[in-house]
Design a protein around this motif. Structure first.
Motif, PDB file in Angstrom:
ATOM      1  N   PHE A  36       0.857 -38.654 -48.834  1.00  8.14           N
ATOM      2  CA  PHE A  36       1.161 -39.358 -47.540  1.00  8.14           C
ATOM      3  C   PHE A  36       3.053 -39.313 -47.709  1.00  8.14           C
ATOM      4  O   PHE A  36       3.272 -39.761 -46.800  1.00  8.14           O
ATOM      5  CB  PHE A  36       0.196 -40.473 -47.217  1.00  8.14           C
ATOM      6  CG  PHE A  36       1.812 -41.193 -45.266  1.00  8.14           C
ATOM      7  CD1 PHE A  36       1.359 -40.112 -44.561  1.00  8.14           C
ATOM      8  CD2 PHE A  36       2.136 -42.600 -45.643  1.00  8.14           C
ATOM      9  CE1 PHE A  36       1.854 -41.119 -43.357  1.00  8.14           C
ATOM     10  CE2 PHE A  36       2.743 -43.139 -44.285  1.00  8.14           C
ATOM     11  CZ  PHE A  36       2.627 -41.969 -43.041  1.00  8.14           C
ATOM     12  N   LEU A  37       3.341 -40.528 -48.999  1.00  9.96           N
ATOM     13  CA  LEU A  37       5.104 -40.293 -49.181  1.00  9.96           C
ATOM     14  C   LEU A  37       5.518 -38.479 -49.217  1.00  9.96           C
ATOM     15  O   LEU A  37       7.061 -38.684 -49.042  1.00  9.96           O
ATOM     16  CB  LEU A  37       4.737 -41.246 -50.250  1.00  9.96           C
ATOM     17  CG  LEU A  37       4.280 -42.842 -49.252  1.00  9.96           C
ATOM     18  CD1 LEU A  37       4.607 -43.732 -49.869  1.00  9.96           C
ATOM     19  CD2 LEU A  37       5.307 -43.283 -47.738  1.00  9.96           C
ATOM     20  N   ASP A  58       7.001 -35.353 -41.486  1.00  7.69           N
ATOM     21  CA  ASP A  58       7.379 -35.372 -39.939  1.00  7.69           C
ATOM     22  C   ASP A  58       6.688 -33.962 -39.942  1.00  7.69           C
ATOM     23  O   ASP A  58       6.052 -33.494 -38.162  1.00  7.69           O
ATOM     24  CB  ASP A  58       8.635 -35.535 -39.448  1.00  7.69           C
ATOM     25  CG  ASP A  58       8.549 -36.992 -38.900  1.00  7.69           C
ATOM     26  OD1 ASP A  58       8.293 -37.785 -39.431  1.00  7.69           O
ATOM     27  OD2 ASP A  58       9.237 -37.295 -37.941  1.00  7.69           O
ATOM     28  N   THR A  70      10.101 -42.299 -32.578  1.00  3.45           N
ATOM     29  CA  THR A  70       9.652 -40.987 -32.975  1.00  3.45           C
ATOM     30  C   THR A  70      10.386 -40.177 -34.070  1.00  3.45           C
ATOM     31  O   THR A  70      10.417 -39.082 -33.567  1.00  3.45           O
ATOM     32  CB  THR A  70       9.183 -40.376 -31.582  1.00  3.45           C
ATOM     33  OG1 THR A  70      10.673 -40.140 -31.109  1.00  3.45           O
ATOM     34  CG2 THR A  70       8.284 -41.543 -30.947  1.00  3.45           C
ATOM     35  N   SER A 104      11.926 -40.028 -37.643  1.00  3.03           N
ATOM     36  CA  SER A 104      12.332 -39.899 -38.454  1.00  3.03           C
ATOM     37  C   SER A 104      13.138 -40.709 -39.559  1.00  3.03           C
ATOM     38  O   SER A 104      13.052 -42.132 -39.204  1.00  3.03           O
ATOM     39  CB  SER A 104      12.053 -38.900 -39.663  1.00  3.03           C
ATOM     40  OG  SER A 104      11.595 -39.010 -41.087  1.00  3.03           O
ATOM     41  N   ARG A 130       3.243 -38.534 -29.755  1.00  5.06           N
ATOM     42  CA  ARG A 130       5.078 -38.146 -30.684  1.00  5.06           C
ATOM     43  C   ARG A 130       4.988 -40.032 -30.110  1.00  5.06           C
ATOM     44  O   ARG A 130       5.314 -40.582 -31.613  1.00  5.06           O
ATOM     45  CB  ARG A 130       6.098 -37.683 -29.799  1.00  5.06           C
ATOM     46  CG  ARG A 130       6.295 -36.605 -30.001  1.00  5.06           C
ATOM     47  CD  ARG A 130       7.659 -35.983 -29.526  1.00  5.06           C
ATOM     48  NE  ARG A 130       8.184 -34.984 -30.064  1.00  5.06           N
ATOM     49  CZ  ARG A 130       8.137 -33.448 -31.212  1.00  5.06           C
ATOM     50  NH1 ARG A 130       8.190 -34.767 -32.107  1.00  5.06           N
ATOM     51  NH2 ARG A 130       8.216 -33.243 -31.659  1.00  5.06           N
ATOM     52  N   VAL A 136       0.995 -41.404 -32.402  1.00  6.23           N
ATOM     53  CA  VAL A 136       0.690 -40.824 -33.461  1.00  6.23           C
ATOM     54  C   VAL A 136       2.562 -40.625 -34.548  1.00  6.23           C
ATOM     55  O   VAL A 136       2.684 -41.284 -35.738  1.00  6.23           O
ATOM     56  CB  VAL A 136       0.372 -39.302 -33.781  1.00  6.23           C
ATOM     57  CG1 VAL A 136      -0.121 -39.374 -35.257  1.00  6.23           C
ATOM     58  CG2 VAL A 136      -1.148 -39.379 -32.445  1.00  6.23           C
ATOM     59  N   LEU A 137       3.103 -39.869 -34.221  1.00  5.70           N
ATOM     60  CA  LEU A 137       4.092 -39.449 -34.905  1.00  5.70           C
ATOM     61  C   LEU A 137       5.092 -40.761 -35.506  1.00  5.70           C
ATOM     62  O   LEU A 137       5.122 -41.107 -36.427  1.00  5.70           O
ATOM     63  CB  LEU A 137       5.072 -38.666 -34.324  1.00  5.70           C
ATOM     64  CG  LEU A 137       6.293 -38.089 -34.821  1.00  5.70           C
ATOM     65  CD1 LEU A 137       5.845 -37.170 -36.635  1.00  5.70           C
ATOM     66  CD2 LEU A 137       7.228 -37.221 -34.304  1.00  5.70           C
ATOM     67  N   VAL A 190       3.360 -42.874 -37.911  1.00  5.39           N
ATOM     68  CA  VAL A 190       3.786 -41.802 -39.537  1.00  5.39           C
ATOM     69  C   VAL A 190       5.478 -42.466 -40.318  1.00  5.39           C
ATOM     70  O   VAL A 190       5.410 -42.663 -40.886  1.00  5.39           O
ATOM     71  CB  VAL A 190       3.941 -40.679 -39.443  1.00  5.39           C
ATOM     72  CG1 VAL A 190       4.228 -39.754 -40.540  1.00  5.39           C
ATOM     73  CG2 VAL A 190       2.437 -40.589 -38.716  1.00  5.39           C
ATOM     74  N   ASN A 191       6.009 -42.668 -38.615  1.00 10.36           N
ATOM     75  CA  ASN A 191       7.574 -42.707 -39.151  1.00 10.36           C
ATOM     76  C   ASN A 191       7.617 -44.134 -39.444  1.00 10.36           C
ATOM     77  O   ASN A 191       8.554 -43.986 -40.902  1.00 10.36           O
ATOM     78  CB  ASN A 191       8.640 -42.938 -37.931  1.00 10.36           C
ATOM     79  CG  ASN A 191       7.772 -40.598 -37.869  1.00 10.36           C
ATOM     80  OD1 ASN A 191       8.998 -40.136 -38.826  1.00 10.36           O
ATOM     81  ND2 ASN A 191       8.545 -40.188 -36.785  1.00 10.36           N
ATOM     82  N   CYS A 228       5.043 -46.514 -41.524  1.00  7.17           N
ATOM     83  CA  CYS A 228       4.794 -46.072 -42.244  1.00  7.17           C
ATOM     84  C   CYS A 228       5.526 -45.799 -43.769  1.00  7.17           C
ATOM     85  O   CYS A 228       5.018 -46.344 -44.905  1.00  7.17           O
ATOM     86  CB  CYS A 228       2.788 -45.413 -42.452  1.00  7.17           C
ATOM     87  SG  CYS A 228       1.890 -46.397 -41.447  1.00  7.17           S
ATOM     88  N   GLN A 229       6.343 -44.311 -43.335  1.00  7.79           N
ATOM     89  CA  GLN A 229       6.284 -44.065 -44.844  1.00  7.79           C
ATOM     90  C   GLN A 229       8.337 -44.853 -44.740  1.00  7.79           C
ATOM     91  O   GLN A 229       8.476 -44.284 -45.346  1.00  7.79           O
ATOM     92  CB  GLN A 229       6.890 -42.381 -44.048  1.00  7.79           C
ATOM     93  CG  GLN A 229       5.929 -41.771 -43.599  1.00  7.79           C
ATOM     94  CD  GLN A 229       5.909 -39.966 -44.507  1.00  7.79           C
ATOM     95  OE1 GLN A 229       7.290 -39.266 -43.666  1.00  7.79           O
ATOM     96  NE2 GLN A 229       5.311 -38.956 -44.838  1.00  7.79           N
ATOM     97  N   LEU A 282      -5.351 -41.448 -39.309  1.00  9.58           N
ATOM     98  CA  LEU A 282      -4.079 -41.414 -39.433  1.00  9.58           C
ATOM     99  C   LEU A 282      -4.406 -43.008 -40.324  1.00  9.58           C
ATOM    100  O   LEU A 282      -4.690 -42.819 -41.833  1.00  9.58           O
ATOM    101  CB  LEU A 282      -2.872 -41.609 -39.054  1.00  9.58           C
ATOM    102  CG  LEU A 282      -1.810 -42.398 -39.751  1.00  9.58           C
ATOM    103  CD1 LEU A 282      -1.448 -40.859 -40.263  1.00  9.58           C
ATOM    104  CD2 LEU A 282      -0.500 -42.224 -38.885  1.00  9.58           C
ATOM    105  N   LEU A 301      -5.051 -43.013 -44.124  1.00  6.17           N
ATOM    106  CA  LEU A 301      -3.726 -44.505 -45.342  1.00  6.17           C
ATOM    107  C   LEU A 301      -4.707 -45.530 -45.701  1.00  6.17           C
ATOM    108  O   LEU A 301      -4.160 -45.730 -46.923  1.00  6.17           O
ATOM    109  CB  LEU A 301      -2.976 -45.726 -44.168  1.00  6.17           C
ATOM    110  CG  LEU A 301      -2.456 -44.305 -43.478  1.00  6.17           C
ATOM    111  CD1 LEU A 301      -1.196 -44.836 -42.961  1.00  6.17           C
ATOM    112  CD2 LEU A 301      -0.813 -43.057 -44.544  1.00  6.17           C
TER     113      LEU A 301
END
Lengths: 218, 218, 218, 218
Positions: A77-78, A82, B43, B45, B90, B93-94, B97-98, B100-101, B143, B147
């Motif tokens: 994941f890391l 995007d 949305t 990163s 966006r 979900v996006l 993702v952002n 979590c990262q 997702l 994770l």
């Protein structure tokens, strides 16, 4: 006039097996990909609409559309960006949205039609290091359910087969060295099931089914 | 040094109930939204990373991040545009993702942390005329599973609550005139459950649970 | 007057951890098993009703009943007999039916009460060589859903936790030599979750949740 | 020598449609019920074994067994007795156990064979006032999964179709006055799907699929 089957994301493997199977039944089969007679970038709405206009003019309204487009994007994941997530979503989900929006109006006019949106193991199980692919495949499943619930009563059969295994193809043999044919999904056998799904009468429609080789753990 | 809880997509309703609940437990709560002390467009990163760098510097690594960002985009499928689907993806979900990262590297360093990604009825059922929202919420679930399977063994607790009902808030009262409080999810009661989920010991972690008012059909 | 918690299938391990946890909260805890102060053969309707009549008379109506009775019967399908399947069903399902029928009338009178029916990995996945146990645990899940949908609106909170892992206990250590504590579900940690589930407000009830050790594959 | 299909719980409606469909393909079809040429009480292990011994001697080993036995027992939970639950379990689950134990040894010898265990809406959703039927149908699903995972690799194809709708038959017309044919599952259309499932190649086997009329809400 012959019946029309459109296969999006056409390629060797499942695409060509589907083409043979539907041609056996006297369908005219129209592959759509970046390199087919009908070309399209299905992640682009205008391009998708153009492709289906061209198909409508040249051949008529498709009786069935089989959408196999997906891109297997995965990794820790890391280590992902995007754009990995966006590409997975565009190729898998947005392409399906575009295809369905392009083909549904004419199918609804005729009150008949089949749309098969191909799923995978990752459609129902989000595995470690599969975040982009799984989240996209989950999204496709949500889309398929939503379309089924909106359009089924108007005569459109939406199917979401879950392919739980690796399809035997040149591509998979390259990707997974040592892969054994007898542990794989045979494209011809999937094609047979897809053809049957299309022939189901509307009193007895399947929306979701799993398909796996007998040797597959699940 | 006090513990840190970050709430993304902070607003009145669930956001402020969560803030109160965690403050009762002596957490320092950091709301992140377009209009909070810590602002971010999640949305994006870079914007998400900046926000979490700022949080790390000012307060330290979050013990828990609660991600509630989503946009209810829906409608008849053929009336929707590509950008409706993209915006739903966006925002839901996006952004996750952002977030979590941005937060996972520091949590992994400490080998502890909780991330709650809020789901909805549409996360497990793709309803008619809910295609953008459902496909985005399905994607978020995929997702979350991915994770959990990648990071659980490294000490990170990933939770996907499925809120199966309407949250009682000013927003919902405007959106659904005639809405009755006693048929709704109370933000304070959800907040209580979220706090408890965070206190679960790692021998007994919940990944998914449904939460609904007693009057809700399911 | 103190609150009443009944634990059926009481024994060392989860049963005694639940007893301690609810006693901490000043509940009077009544174990029911073949060898408790209140004895019953819960697979027998009359015996179950007698036990709950005795409880009602001595202590009052239970605020919560936690039903943990199950028998792990498994093996190669062709080596099993009819009575293996029947015993699995009686111990897991019929006992739950009897307990719920004995306790629900009084709970419905009071329009409040919690019933927790404990599930397992086998409740949602029918594994090879687990046919009696899995089919019984699936049945218990169907029962729990049916009861939730019938009685939730009348104030009864029905919960089906899915314990996805091995509980650390003397019994499990005997059954699985070499078992490591840190890969197990700690009874105390489950008990904590069960107590919390009972405290959920009726605006935000959980019907199903998974509970597993962080080291468990799923 | 012709192929053999056994239909248990044979009756008008689905049973006779299946008989016609398999006879079209030159199968010898053997109905088993309390009033067929081959009679059996399938809830009794010895009776089930006798029936299959008789079939083996007279016709040979079945290529496919289709098990449709079930009893729709339902009602308000507190109005039901132990024996309602037991009868539901015996007719739906124990009969399937007995049939599978009677037919599997010979199928395993031949390393081929199909067993279809028919499910219903109640197999995946425990509805209010359906406790006996739902818990029995959930149990059948758990059994089917367990058998698939034990025997699939040995060449036995186990299928669990979920019939999500009412089958059009004399029985259903009596039970639901005003029932409309076009909102029902047509027995002939289900029979077609069952025959196709039996023809699936072992590289692409379906274990579970839903089947519903296009007009059915889901």
């Amino acid at each position: 006039m012959s019946k029309i089957a459109v296969i999006t994301g056409y390629g060797p493997g499942l695409g060509s097996a589907l083409k043979k199977r539907f041609e056996q039944e006297d369908y005219h089969v129209v592959p759509v990909s970046r390199s087919s007679a009908v070309t399209a970038d299905l992640t682009d709405s205008a391009s998708a609409h153009n492709a289906f206009e061209q198909i409508n003019e040249q051949y008529g309204c498709p009786d069935i559309v089989i959408h196999n487009v997906a891109e297997l994007i995965r990794g820790e994941f890391l280590s992902l960006s995007d754009s990995d997530f966006e590409q997975a979503w565009r190729s898998t989900v947005l392409s399906a949205v575009n295809v369905c929006q392009a083909v549904l109006p004419e199918m609804l006019n005729r009150q008949t039609g089949t749309i098969i949106l191909t799923g995978a193991t990752a459609s129902t199980r989000g595995g470690a290091r599969f975040a982009p692919f799984s989240s996209a495949k989950f999204a496709l499943r949500g889309l398929a359910q939503s379309l089924a619930r909106e359009f089924q009563k108007q005569g459109i059969h939406i199917v979401h087969p879950v392919l739980d295994g690796i399809i035997w193809s040149e591509l998979s043999q390259q990707r997974f060295p040592g892969l054994k044919q007898k542990s794989c999904l045979e494209p011809e056998d999937i094609a047979d099931i897809y053809y049957h799904l299309h022939t189901q009468k509307s009193s007895a429609w399947t929306h979701e089914l799993d398909i796996r080789p007998r040797s597959e753990n699940f």
